[in-house]
Design an enzyme around this catalytic site. Structure first.
Site, PDB file in Angstrom:
ATOM      1  N   HIS A   1     -11.602  -0.417   6.146  1.00 17.94           N
ATOM      2  CA  HIS A   1     -10.267  -0.685   6.142  1.00 17.94           C
ATOM      3  C   HIS A   1      -9.464   0.187   7.173  1.00 17.94           C
ATOM      4  O   HIS A   1      -8.530  -0.308   7.963  1.00 17.94           O
ATOM      5  CB  HIS A   1      -9.749  -0.192   4.748  1.00 17.94           C
ATOM      6  CG  HIS A   1      -8.441  -0.456   4.271  1.00 17.94           C
ATOM      7  ND1 HIS A   1      -7.717  -0.205   3.122  1.00 17.94           N
ATOM      8  CD2 HIS A   1      -7.054  -0.598   5.170  1.00 17.94           C
ATOM      9  CE1 HIS A   1      -6.720  -0.362   3.292  1.00 17.94           C
ATOM     10  NE2 HIS A   1      -6.220  -0.660   4.387  1.00 17.94           N
TER      11      HIS A   1
ATOM     12  N   HIS B   1      -4.785   1.013  10.453  1.00 22.34           N
ATOM     13  CA  HIS B   1      -6.087   0.114  10.494  1.00 22.34           C
ATOM     14  C   HIS B   1      -6.529   0.452  12.162  1.00 22.34           C
ATOM     15  O   HIS B   1      -7.182  -0.645  12.376  1.00 22.34           O
ATOM     16  CB  HIS B   1      -6.023  -1.234  10.307  1.00 22.34           C
ATOM     17  CG  HIS B   1      -5.242  -1.212   8.802  1.00 22.34           C
ATOM     18  ND1 HIS B   1      -4.592  -2.335   8.703  1.00 22.34           N
ATOM     19  CD2 HIS B   1      -5.156  -0.745   7.796  1.00 22.34           C
ATOM     20  CE1 HIS B   1      -3.777  -2.404   7.360  1.00 22.34           C
ATOM     21  NE2 HIS B   1      -4.327  -1.077   6.742  1.00 22.34           N
TER      22      HIS B   1
ATOM     23  N   GLU C   1       0.766  -1.183   0.216  1.00 22.53           N
ATOM     24  CA  GLU C   1       0.122   0.112   0.185  1.00 22.53           C
ATOM     25  C   GLU C   1       0.880   1.205   0.116  1.00 22.53           C
ATOM     26  O   GLU C   1       0.247   2.382   0.295  1.00 22.53           O
ATOM     27  CB  GLU C   1      -1.104   0.136   1.236  1.00 22.53           C
ATOM     28  CG  GLU C   1      -1.974  -1.228   1.087  1.00 22.53           C
ATOM     29  CD  GLU C   1      -3.071  -0.852   2.142  1.00 22.53           C
ATOM     30  OE1 GLU C   1      -4.070  -0.492   1.524  1.00 22.53           O
ATOM     31  OE2 GLU C   1      -2.792  -1.015   3.052  1.00 22.53           O
TER      32      GLU C   1
ATOM     33  N   HIS D   1      -0.713   5.708   7.227  1.00 22.66           N
ATOM     34  CA  HIS D   1      -1.938   4.791   6.843  1.00 22.66           C
ATOM     35  C   HIS D   1      -1.867   3.557   7.915  1.00 22.66           C
ATOM     36  O   HIS D   1      -0.811   3.021   8.290  1.00 22.66           O
ATOM     37  CB  HIS D   1      -1.603   4.291   5.466  1.00 22.66           C
ATOM     38  CG  HIS D   1      -2.668   3.262   5.261  1.00 22.66           C
ATOM     39  ND1 HIS D   1      -3.873   3.350   5.418  1.00 22.66           N
ATOM     40  CD2 HIS D   1      -2.563   1.695   5.086  1.00 22.66           C
ATOM     41  CE1 HIS D   1      -4.592   2.078   5.131  1.00 22.66           C
ATOM     42  NE2 HIS D   1      -3.754   1.199   5.092  1.00 22.66           N
TER      43      HIS D   1
HETATM   44 ZN   LIG Z   1      -4.256  -0.627   4.738  1.00 21.57          ZN
END
Ligand SMILES: [Zn+2]
Length: 249
Positions: free
Chosen positions: A167, A98, A77, A96
């Site tokens: 996500h 979760h 990602e 980023h």
């Molecule tokens: Zn992710």
């Protein structure tokens, strides 16, 4: 320590902090733009953030590809970071993750995530929700190419945080310390908001004036900001790695 060495050192600390503050686990990542080459950024190779060390940091271009030959596996990602750096020249660091506490707000359209506590003010008044299915249909929900990354960056627009439906989140900040701070307080703000919703009644959000006032008082290298960075780094076992940036007060 050269400027680049300091940047890489601080990125390692940031990785460990995000792991110890439960923002990331085996997954999730943080990056920083190259201080001299704005078309490049640094991020770890594919590795749990708590295990990241200096030699794990790789230099990527804004296409998400390594600028030197690289045999090690990279984060699938990484395009999230590349696309946000590409779209937002003002952004120096991207996270980023979760984090569980923010996930309900990416699913329940009726209740948008908004700042409700002072430390959550930095997420900004508006937190858009990006749904990968809107443009890409049924996927594995991961951002695995530039097209998807750019679509996410478009949804983020000039905001600080975008939630990713089912996500996680992507956040963008003007400095590495600010990125870490925002990523740490984002789930806490979400937790407070969720608890308040359960108590019932009207939710009192921070006003735009309060958000602006918090922003005006913020400096990434002030004593107050450094205090948090030093605390989190020490807690994460990185006290010996701390280097106070020049120009800091
Ligand atoms: Zn992710």
């Amino acid at each position: 320590m050269s400027n680049i060495d300091t940047v890489i050192n601080d990125l390692v600390i940031a990785n460990r902090i995000l792991a110890h503050e439960n923002v990331v686990d085996a997954y999730g990542h943080i990056s920083i733009r190259h201080p001299d080459k704005p078309q490049h950024f640094f991020i770890s190779r594919s590795l749990a953030p708590d295990l990241v060390d200096r030699e794990d940091i790789v230099e990527l271009g804004l296409d998400g590809q390594p600028v030197r030959e690289e045999k090690r596996v990279l984060y699938l990602e990484r395009f999230i970071h590349a696309a946000i750096f590409e779209a937002r020249p003002d952004v120096q660091s991207v996270v980023h993750a979760h984090a569980e506490d923010i996930l309900p707000f990416g699913i329940a359209a009726a209740t948008p995530l908004r700042p409700v506590v002072h430390s959550g003010s930095f997420i900004g008044a508006k937190v858009p929700v990006w749904d990968i299915a809107d443009r890409f249909g049924d996927t594995n929900l991961l951002v695995t190419n530039m097209e998807q990354g750019r679509d996410l960056a478009k949804c983020l627009a000039a905001n600080n945080v975008a939630l990713m439906r089912g996500h996680g989140f992507a956040s963008a900040a003007r400095s590495l310390i600010e990125a870490v701070r925002m990523a740490v307080y984002l789930p806490r703000n979400a937790r407070a908001q969720l608890a308040a919703v359960q108590l019932g009644g009207t939710i009192k959000y921070l006003s735009q004036g309060e958000i602006d006032a918090r922003n005006r008082g913020y400096s990434p290298y002030s004593t107050e900001t450094w205090r948090a960075w030093e605390y989190w780094a020490s807690k994460a076992g990185c006290k010996h790695m701390l280097t106070k940036p020049s120009g800091s007060k």
